[in-house]
Scaffold this motif. Structure first.
Motif, PDB file in Angstrom:
ATOM      1  N   SER A 120       0.764  -1.208  -0.014  1.00  0.00           N
ATOM      2  CA  SER A 120       0.151   0.008  -0.022  1.00  0.00           C
ATOM      3  C   SER A 120       0.744   1.370   0.033  1.00  0.00           C
ATOM      4  O   SER A 120       2.133   1.155  -0.079  1.00  0.00           O
ATOM      5  N   ARG A 121       0.270   2.419   0.170  1.00  0.00           N
ATOM      6  CA  ARG A 121       0.828   3.681   0.353  1.00  0.00           C
ATOM      7  C   ARG A 121       1.635   3.228   1.659  1.00  0.00           C
ATOM      8  O   ARG A 121       1.304   2.788   2.714  1.00  0.00           O
ATOM      9  N   PRO A 122       3.074   3.777   1.702  1.00  0.00           N
ATOM     10  CA  PRO A 122       3.617   3.695   2.935  1.00  0.00           C
ATOM     11  C   PRO A 122       2.913   4.292   4.134  1.00  0.00           C
ATOM     12  O   PRO A 122       2.257   5.380   3.989  1.00  0.00           O
ATOM     13  N   THR A 123       2.942   3.948   5.444  1.00  0.00           N
ATOM     14  CA  THR A 123       2.450   4.523   6.394  1.00  0.00           C
ATOM     15  C   THR A 123       3.326   4.886   7.651  1.00  0.00           C
ATOM     16  O   THR A 123       3.008   5.650   8.414  1.00  0.00           O
ATOM     17  N   GLY A 223      25.480   3.158   5.270  1.00  0.00           N
ATOM     18  CA  GLY A 223      25.260   2.037   4.727  1.00  0.00           C
ATOM     19  C   GLY A 223      23.934   1.243   5.251  1.00  0.00           C
ATOM     20  O   GLY A 223      23.563   0.130   5.047  1.00  0.00           O
ATOM     21  N   THR A 224      22.997   2.110   6.020  1.00  0.00           N
ATOM     22  CA  THR A 224      22.002   1.525   6.525  1.00  0.00           C
ATOM     23  C   THR A 224      20.804   2.698   6.109  1.00  0.00           C
ATOM     24  O   THR A 224      20.760   3.462   6.827  1.00  0.00           O
ATOM     25  N   PRO A 225      19.824   2.360   5.148  1.00  0.00           N
ATOM     26  CA  PRO A 225      19.066   3.035   4.892  1.00  0.00           C
ATOM     27  C   PRO A 225      17.643   3.067   5.840  1.00  0.00           C
ATOM     28  O   PRO A 225      17.250   2.198   6.344  1.00  0.00           O
ATOM     29  N   THR A 226      17.063   4.094   5.529  1.00  0.00           N
ATOM     30  CA  THR A 226      15.828   4.415   6.307  1.00  0.00           C
ATOM     31  C   THR A 226      14.793   3.417   5.699  1.00  0.00           C
ATOM     32  O   THR A 226      14.623   3.326   4.541  1.00  0.00           O
ATOM     33  N   GLN A 227      14.105   2.657   6.441  1.00  0.00           N
ATOM     34  CA  GLN A 227      12.825   1.827   5.868  1.00  0.00           C
ATOM     35  C   GLN A 227      11.533   2.434   5.927  1.00  0.00           C
ATOM     36  O   GLN A 227      11.188   3.454   6.330  1.00  0.00           O
ATOM     37  N   ARG A 228      10.527   1.910   5.002  1.00  0.00           N
ATOM     38  CA  ARG A 228       9.288   2.615   5.002  1.00  0.00           C
ATOM     39  C   ARG A 228       8.441   1.282   5.213  1.00  0.00           C
ATOM     40  O   ARG A 228       8.565  -0.033   4.742  1.00  0.00           O
ATOM     41  N   VAL A 229       7.457   1.555   6.022  1.00  0.00           N
ATOM     42  CA  VAL A 229       6.262   0.421   6.622  1.00  0.00           C
ATOM     43  C   VAL A 229       4.987   0.618   5.716  1.00  0.00           C
ATOM     44  O   VAL A 229       4.717   1.715   5.314  1.00  0.00           O
TER      45      VAL A 229
END
Length: 275
Positions: A120-123, A223-229
């Motif tokens: 879905s769209r990121p929350t 080396g550690t990207p931000t994530q999207r839920v």
């Protein structure tokens, strides 16, 4: 009419007729996943326990970021919710087996997962983190840590963190794969792992409940990207997925959503960044 003009008109007419036929077939073949959910009156939601994304309240009902977002979506679609608990590593396989229709479990959007599910769209936007013993805090970037038998890193089975370390060809003896967040917390507490690599909101919640035995710290770095839920659905369920995205359009960032984030110890800075 000149011959070339007639040919142009006839050719254009044929193309338009073909395009119309394709559009008709696409409409006919369009799935009925939203209609099925509305006929049943329910949205079946799979989840796995990992605070603050999903846990059980004192009444035994699912709550947390992902269940509450899914609940708000269901209300906007006029559907009741049916909750199905499983382990994190089985969420996608059980979604594809049609045990439930939506995953609401703080699942990160990754290229590998996008090949098998529709997000879905990121929350939520999530920073990475470490959980360690309070006496041995860790603040390095994931990429700066080399797991080894003497410094084992616990990761959830099927998680983005596990995939990240596996891609680096870390020796298997340096990683401890666990079924869920609670098992990872226990591994650190019992000394089976030096650290648990998991999202910062999750490890912060664990540290707060540990009475000072555990510490949480961010693992930020190049080396550690931000994530999207996001919520996840079957790729074939286009009508349901479109309806969920439309419901999220009006909910993410709304006063009700910001109130939810506040209750979870999160804020506007944790809103997903448009991609």
């Amino acid at each position: 009419m000149p011959r070339i003009g007639r040919r142009f008109v006839l050719g254009t007419t044929a193309l338009l007729a073909a395009a119309g036929a394709v559009a008709w077939w696409q409409g006919w073949l369009r799935d009925d996943s939203l209609a099925r959910a509305r006929r049943a009156g329910t949205l079946r939601i799979g989840y796995a326990l990992e605070a603050p994304y999903a846990w059980l309240d004192p009444m035994g009902q699912p709550t947390g970021e992902s269940p509450e977002v899914a609940r708000a979506v269901a209300v906007r679609l006029g559907l009741r919710t049916v909750w199905i608990l499983t382990s994190f590593d089985r969420l996608i396989s059980e979604l594809l087996a049609e045990r439930f229709d939506v995953i609401a479990a703080g699942m990160f959007i990754t290229p590998q997962r996008e090949t098998v599910v529709r997000f879905s769209r990121p929350t939520l936007r999530v920073r990475p983190g470490w959980l360690t013993l309070a006496s041995r805090p860790l603040t390095l970037d994931y990429a700066a840590v080399q797991p080894s038998p003497g410094f084992r890193i616990a990761v959830l089975q099927g998680s983005a963190e596990e995939a990240l370390f596996r891609q680096r060809q870390v020796p298997g003896s340096g990683l401890l794969s666990v079924a869920d967040a609670r098992s990872g917390q226990a591994a650190v507490t019992l000394g089976q792992a030096s650290a648990l690599a998991l999202s910062l909101p999750t490890v912060q919640a664990m540290a707060l409940s540990s009475e000072g035995r555990l510490a949480a710290s961010p693992a930020m770095g190049p080396g550690t990207p931000t994530q999207r839920v996001a919520l996840a659905m079957r790729r074939a369920d286009t009508t349901l997925g479109d309806a969920i995205d439309e419901a999220l359009r009006g909910y993410i960032g709304s006063p009700a959503h910001l109130d939810l984030l506040s209750r979870l110890g999160l804020g506007p800075e944790d809103l997903p960044v448009p991609s």
